[in-house]
Scaffold this motif. Structure first.
Motif, PDB file in Angstrom:
ATOM      1  N   THR A   1      30.967  40.183 -41.799  1.00  0.00           N
ATOM      2  CA  THR A   1      30.727  39.762 -43.177  1.00  0.00           C
ATOM      3  C   THR A   1      31.292  38.356 -43.326  1.00  0.00           C
ATOM      4  O   THR A   1      32.477  38.112 -43.025  1.00  0.00           O
ATOM      5  CB  THR A   1      31.408  40.704 -44.187  1.00  0.00           C
ATOM      6  OG1 THR A   1      30.920  42.032 -43.997  1.00  0.00           O
ATOM      7  CG2 THR A   1      31.127  40.266 -45.623  1.00  0.00           C
ATOM      8  N   ALA A   2      30.425  37.425 -43.753  1.00  0.00           N
ATOM      9  CA  ALA A   2      30.836  36.027 -43.875  1.00  0.00           C
ATOM     10  C   ALA A   2      30.832  35.598 -45.329  1.00  0.00           C
ATOM     11  O   ALA A   2      30.011  36.068 -46.126  1.00  0.00           O
ATOM     12  CB  ALA A   2      29.920  35.129 -43.057  1.00  0.00           C
ATOM     13  N   ASP A   3      31.754  34.711 -45.670  1.00  0.00           N
ATOM     14  CA  ASP A   3      31.837  34.156 -47.023  1.00  0.00           C
ATOM     15  C   ASP A   3      32.156  32.679 -46.912  1.00  0.00           C
ATOM     16  O   ASP A   3      33.209  32.301 -46.370  1.00  0.00           O
ATOM     17  CB  ASP A   3      32.913  34.891 -47.823  1.00  0.00           C
ATOM     18  CG  ASP A   3      32.985  34.415 -49.272  1.00  0.00           C
ATOM     19  OD1 ASP A   3      32.001  33.813 -49.745  1.00  0.00           O
ATOM     20  OD2 ASP A   3      34.017  34.645 -49.920  1.00  0.00           O
ATOM     21  N   GLU A   4      31.228  31.849 -47.376  1.00  0.00           N
ATOM     22  CA  GLU A   4      31.391  30.385 -47.334  1.00  0.00           C
ATOM     23  C   GLU A   4      31.725  29.895 -45.925  1.00  0.00           C
ATOM     24  O   GLU A   4      32.621  29.078 -45.716  1.00  0.00           O
ATOM     25  CB  GLU A   4      32.470  29.943 -48.328  1.00  0.00           C
ATOM     26  CG  GLU A   4      32.100  30.234 -49.777  1.00  0.00           C
ATOM     27  CD  GLU A   4      33.138  29.733 -50.756  1.00  0.00           C
ATOM     28  OE1 GLU A   4      34.213  29.280 -50.299  1.00  0.00           O
ATOM     29  OE2 GLU A   4      32.858  29.766 -51.967  1.00  0.00           O
ATOM     30  N   GLY A   5      30.995  30.425 -44.956  1.00  0.00           N
ATOM     31  CA  GLY A   5      31.114  29.945 -43.595  1.00  0.00           C
ATOM     32  C   GLY A   5      32.262  30.532 -42.807  1.00  0.00           C
ATOM     33  O   GLY A   5      32.450  30.180 -41.637  1.00  0.00           O
ATOM     34  N   LYS A   6      33.036  31.439 -43.389  1.00  0.00           N
ATOM     35  CA  LYS A   6      34.152  32.056 -42.679  1.00  0.00           C
ATOM     36  C   LYS A   6      33.965  33.569 -42.612  1.00  0.00           C
ATOM     37  O   LYS A   6      33.518  34.180 -43.583  1.00  0.00           O
ATOM     38  CB  LYS A   6      35.482  31.721 -43.362  1.00  0.00           C
ATOM     39  CG  LYS A   6      35.816  30.238 -43.324  1.00  0.00           C
ATOM     40  CD  LYS A   6      37.208  29.988 -43.860  1.00  0.00           C
ATOM     41  CE  LYS A   6      37.543  28.503 -43.823  1.00  0.00           C
ATOM     42  NZ  LYS A   6      37.540  27.983 -42.441  1.00  0.00           N
ATOM     43  N   ILE A   7      34.303  34.151 -41.479  1.00  0.00           N
ATOM     44  CA  ILE A   7      34.213  35.601 -41.310  1.00  0.00           C
ATOM     45  C   ILE A   7      35.391  36.247 -42.042  1.00  0.00           C
ATOM     46  O   ILE A   7      36.556  35.936 -41.790  1.00  0.00           O
ATOM     47  CB  ILE A   7      34.224  35.982 -39.825  1.00  0.00           C
ATOM     48  CG1 ILE A   7      32.951  35.448 -39.144  1.00  0.00           C
ATOM     49  CG2 ILE A   7      34.319  37.507 -39.653  1.00  0.00           C
ATOM     50  CD1 ILE A   7      32.950  35.602 -37.647  1.00  0.00           C
ATOM     51  N   VAL A   8      35.061  37.158 -42.960  1.00  0.00           N
ATOM     52  CA  VAL A   8      36.105  37.785 -43.773  1.00  0.00           C
ATOM     53  C   VAL A   8      36.250  39.280 -43.464  1.00  0.00           C
ATOM     54  O   VAL A   8      37.199  39.914 -43.931  1.00  0.00           O
ATOM     55  CB  VAL A   8      35.824  37.590 -45.283  1.00  0.00           C
ATOM     56  CG1 VAL A   8      35.866  36.108 -45.647  1.00  0.00           C
ATOM     57  CG2 VAL A   8      34.465  38.182 -45.660  1.00  0.00           C
ATOM     58  N   GLU A   9      35.315  39.823 -42.672  1.00  0.00           N
ATOM     59  CA  GLU A   9      35.416  41.242 -42.339  1.00  0.00           C
ATOM     60  C   GLU A   9      34.656  41.500 -41.051  1.00  0.00           C
ATOM     61  O   GLU A   9      33.624  40.872 -40.785  1.00  0.00           O
ATOM     62  CB  GLU A   9      34.836  42.096 -43.480  1.00  0.00           C
ATOM     63  CG  GLU A   9      35.042  43.591 -43.301  1.00  0.00           C
ATOM     64  CD  GLU A   9      34.513  44.386 -44.486  1.00  0.00           C
ATOM     65  OE1 GLU A   9      34.293  45.609 -44.310  1.00  0.00           O
ATOM     66  OE2 GLU A   9      34.307  43.806 -45.571  1.00  0.00           O
ATOM     67  N   PHE A  10      35.176  42.413 -40.245  1.00  0.00           N
ATOM     68  CA  PHE A  10      34.521  42.759 -38.990  1.00  0.00           C
ATOM     69  C   PHE A  10      34.646  44.260 -38.762  1.00  0.00           C
ATOM     70  O   PHE A  10      35.722  44.838 -38.921  1.00  0.00           O
ATOM     71  CB  PHE A  10      35.144  42.008 -37.811  1.00  0.00           C
ATOM     72  CG  PHE A  10      34.635  42.474 -36.475  1.00  0.00           C
ATOM     73  CD1 PHE A  10      33.381  42.092 -36.026  1.00  0.00           C
ATOM     74  CD2 PHE A  10      35.405  43.327 -35.674  1.00  0.00           C
ATOM     75  CE1 PHE A  10      32.900  42.528 -34.799  1.00  0.00           C
ATOM     76  CE2 PHE A  10      34.931  43.758 -34.452  1.00  0.00           C
ATOM     77  CZ  PHE A  10      33.677  43.363 -34.009  1.00  0.00           C
TER      78      PHE A  10
END
Length: 248
Positions: free
Chosen positions: A145-154
């Motif tokens: 799960t990505a938010d604004e170009g950063k992975i926030v959940e895996f």
């Protein structure tokens, strides 16, 4: 109690079995057709009348089922000249139907109690009651799960749980009043329209046996499992007519 059995499809995914037979008439366990089992179950659940919506090879279904007396039911027919979707054939019959009735696909193999579903639907006065079944889908990848170009959940190879439609519905006549007879209408369209008008369908959650016989693999599985499932599906009810044999 009245049931509408949708038996007009071409069964393309089940070829070559459906080249010579409509899908509801393909044999299960080399002994009964799917439609045999469905009609027996409906009669056992207290249904005394049914309408078969037929199209592809419909004359074979009409010849085999006849007036329904072999199951102790009264059967009539609705013919589709053009495909009308899941709900379209029902809209054409609306004025002749009771206030609440059952609609089901003619290729469903399940030990669901159809009478209990319709009774629940009628008591709740819902516009639509959908028999639902839990399915698990295994994802063979790591999910990000990505938010604004950063992975926030895996999550590594998660298993997702869904409730899916079994192809069996309790329907209220008033829920279909606004639709034009003769035009195609899918189950998906009806559900979305009900959600838009804040009249959501009810879910009848079922955890017994259910198999949608849509592909050759499903058909092979149904035949392999039938000897074990025969009692739960048919309650040992004898049928008085000869079995069908399919030719591939």
């Amino acid at each position: 109690m009245h049931a509408i059995i949708l038996a007009g499809g071409k069964g393309v995914r089940l070829r070559p079995y459906t080249t010579c037979l409509p899908k509801p008439l393909v044999p299960i366990g080399d002994e009964f057709s799917i439609l045999d089992i469905v009609m027996t179950q409906l009669a056992h659940s207290g249904f005394r009348s049914a309408t078969l919506a037929i199209g592809y090879l419909g004359d074979l279904i009409r010849s085999y089922v006849g007036d329904g007396s072999k199951w102790g039911m009264a059967v009539d027919y609705a013919e589709e000249d053009n495909p009308l979707g899941t709900i379209g054939p029902v809209v054409q019959l609306l004025d002749s139907l009771p206030e609440h009735f059952l609609v089901m696909n003619g290729d469903v193999l399940t030990d669901l109690d159809y009478g209990a579903l319709l009774a629940r639907h009628s008591s709740e006065n819902a516009p639509l009651t959908v028999a639902t079944y839990e399915r698990q889908v295994k994802i063979d990848f790591g999910v990000l799960t990505a938010d604004e170009g950063k992975i926030v959940e895996f999550t590594e190879k998660p298993t997702l749980d869904y409730r899916v439609s079994m192809g069996v519905y309790g329907v209220s006549r008033e829920a279909l009043r606004g639709y034009t007879p003769g035009l195609p209408l899918g189950f998906d369209e009806l559900v979305l329209d009900l959600l838009k008008t804040d009249t959501p369908p009810s879910s009848y959650e079922f955890n017994g046996y259910w198999l949608d016989i849509g592909r050759p693999d499903d058909y092979d599985r149904a035949n392999a499992e039938f000897p074990v499932l025969r009692h739960s599906l048919l309650k040992d009810t004898p049928l008085q007519h000869p079995p069908l044999k399919a030719s591939a």
